[in-house]
Design a protein around this motif. Structure first.
Motif, PDB file in Angstrom:
ATOM      1  N   ASP A  33      -6.778 166.611  62.797  1.00 32.60           N
ATOM      2  CA  ASP A  33      -5.693 165.936  62.082  1.00 32.60           C
ATOM      3  C   ASP A  33      -4.379 166.045  62.856  1.00 32.60           C
ATOM      4  O   ASP A  33      -3.627 165.069  62.952  1.00 32.60           O
ATOM      5  CB  ASP A  33      -5.539 166.527  60.676  1.00 32.60           C
ATOM      6  CG  ASP A  33      -4.427 165.851  59.900  1.00 32.60           C
ATOM      7  OD1 ASP A  33      -4.513 164.623  59.693  1.00 32.60           O
ATOM      8  OD2 ASP A  33      -3.467 166.556  59.509  1.00 32.60           O
ATOM      9  N   ARG A  37      -2.161 162.963  64.231  1.00 28.95           N
ATOM     10  CA  ARG A  37      -0.733 162.836  63.906  1.00 28.95           C
ATOM     11  C   ARG A  37       0.117 162.765  65.162  1.00 28.95           C
ATOM     12  O   ARG A  37       1.100 162.023  65.217  1.00 28.95           O
ATOM     13  CB  ARG A  37      -0.305 163.987  63.008  1.00 28.95           C
ATOM     14  CG  ARG A  37      -0.904 163.870  61.615  1.00 28.95           C
ATOM     15  CD  ARG A  37      -0.630 165.036  60.686  1.00 28.95           C
ATOM     16  NE  ARG A  37       0.649 165.654  60.836  1.00 28.95           N
ATOM     17  CZ  ARG A  37       0.841 166.987  60.774  1.00 28.95           C
ATOM     18  NH1 ARG A  37      -0.177 167.796  60.568  1.00 28.95           N
ATOM     19  NH2 ARG A  37       2.037 167.488  60.909  1.00 28.95           N
ATOM     20  N   ALA A  38      -0.260 163.495  66.206  1.00 33.36           N
ATOM     21  CA  ALA A  38       0.462 163.424  67.473  1.00 33.36           C
ATOM     22  C   ALA A  38       0.298 162.045  68.099  1.00 33.36           C
ATOM     23  O   ALA A  38       1.259 161.468  68.628  1.00 33.36           O
ATOM     24  CB  ALA A  38      -0.025 164.513  68.430  1.00 33.36           C
ATOM     25  N   SER A  40      -0.087 159.302  66.578  1.00 36.85           N
ATOM     26  CA  SER A  40       0.661 158.301  65.810  1.00 36.85           C
ATOM     27  C   SER A  40       2.169 158.531  65.903  1.00 36.85           C
ATOM     28  O   SER A  40       2.940 157.772  65.336  1.00 36.85           O
ATOM     29  CB  SER A  40       0.219 158.318  64.346  1.00 36.85           C
ATOM     30  OG  SER A  40       0.678 159.500  63.700  1.00 36.85           O
ATOM     31  N   GLY A  41       2.574 159.587  66.614  1.00 39.93           N
ATOM     32  CA  GLY A  41       3.998 159.857  66.797  1.00 39.93           C
ATOM     33  C   GLY A  41       4.605 160.746  65.727  1.00 39.93           C
ATOM     34  O   GLY A  41       5.796 161.043  65.756  1.00 39.93           O
ATOM     35  N   GLU A  42       3.819 161.190  64.770  1.00 39.60           N
ATOM     36  CA  GLU A  42       4.309 162.010  63.673  1.00 39.60           C
ATOM     37  C   GLU A  42       4.533 163.462  64.080  1.00 39.60           C
ATOM     38  O   GLU A  42       5.316 164.182  63.471  1.00 39.60           O
ATOM     39  CB  GLU A  42       3.290 161.928  62.539  1.00 39.60           C
ATOM     40  CG  GLU A  42       3.665 162.691  61.300  1.00 39.60           C
ATOM     41  CD  GLU A  42       2.564 162.618  60.243  1.00 39.60           C
ATOM     42  OE1 GLU A  42       2.563 163.513  59.389  1.00 39.60           O
ATOM     43  OE2 GLU A  42       1.725 161.701  60.276  1.00 39.60           O
ATOM     44  N   LEU A  43       3.824 163.908  65.119  1.00 38.29           N
ATOM     45  CA  LEU A  43       3.854 165.297  65.562  1.00 38.29           C
ATOM     46  C   LEU A  43       3.849 165.296  67.082  1.00 38.29           C
ATOM     47  O   LEU A  43       3.269 164.404  67.689  1.00 38.29           O
ATOM     48  CB  LEU A  43       2.599 166.007  65.025  1.00 38.29           C
ATOM     49  CG  LEU A  43       2.349 167.449  65.407  1.00 38.29           C
ATOM     50  CD1 LEU A  43       3.332 168.357  64.688  1.00 38.29           C
ATOM     51  CD2 LEU A  43       0.926 167.838  65.037  1.00 38.29           C
ATOM     52  N   ARG A  44       4.507 166.260  67.687  1.00 33.85           N
ATOM     53  CA  ARG A  44       4.492 166.348  69.146  1.00 33.85           C
ATOM     54  C   ARG A  44       3.668 167.540  69.598  1.00 33.85           C
ATOM     55  O   ARG A  44       3.839 168.644  69.110  1.00 33.85           O
ATOM     56  CB  ARG A  44       5.913 166.480  69.686  1.00 33.85           C
ATOM     57  CG  ARG A  44       6.684 165.179  69.536  1.00 33.85           C
ATOM     58  CD  ARG A  44       8.012 165.226  70.200  1.00 33.85           C
ATOM     59  NE  ARG A  44       7.811 165.339  71.642  1.00 33.85           N
ATOM     60  CZ  ARG A  44       8.790 165.567  72.504  1.00 33.85           C
ATOM     61  NH1 ARG A  44      10.018 165.712  72.081  1.00 33.85           N
ATOM     62  NH2 ARG A  44       8.536 165.657  73.781  1.00 33.85           N
TER      63      ARG A  44
END
Length: 94
Positions: A33, A37-38, A40-44
């Motif tokens: 997950d 998320r990374a 999709s740009g939500e998390l780095r």
């Protein structure tokens, strides 16, 4: 990158703050997950982390309960090249 069964008392980590911003104990699905998320740009995440996870970590995880099987992943003489991580990973984008 550390794969292990964590003792009930936890594990004490002291990462170099110049190299590590955050740490987390996650299971396999939580890690998948996080990678999604990374992407999709939500998390780095660091660009090399996803490459190592996909190419090696999940395979190690499959054998974590079998010490003999886990030994097949021991490659102390190998250098693994994953390509240009900055170009290959959406997680690398700011």
């Amino acid at each position: 990158l550390f794969v292990a069964r964590v003792p009930s008392g936890g594990l004490v980590m002291n990462p170099n703050p110049n190299e590590v911003c955050d740490t987390a104990y996650v299971d396999r699905e939580e890690l998948r997950d996080m990678i999604a998320r990374a992407n999709s740009g939500e998390l780095r995440l660091t660009p090399w982390f996803e490459m190592i996870a996909e190419e090696m970590l999940f395979k190690w995880w499959d054998d974590l309960d079998d010490a003999d099987a886990l030994l097949k992943h021991r490659e102390i003489e190998s250098i693994h090249r994953f390509g240009d991580c900055a170009a290959d990973s959406p997680a690398a984008s700011p």
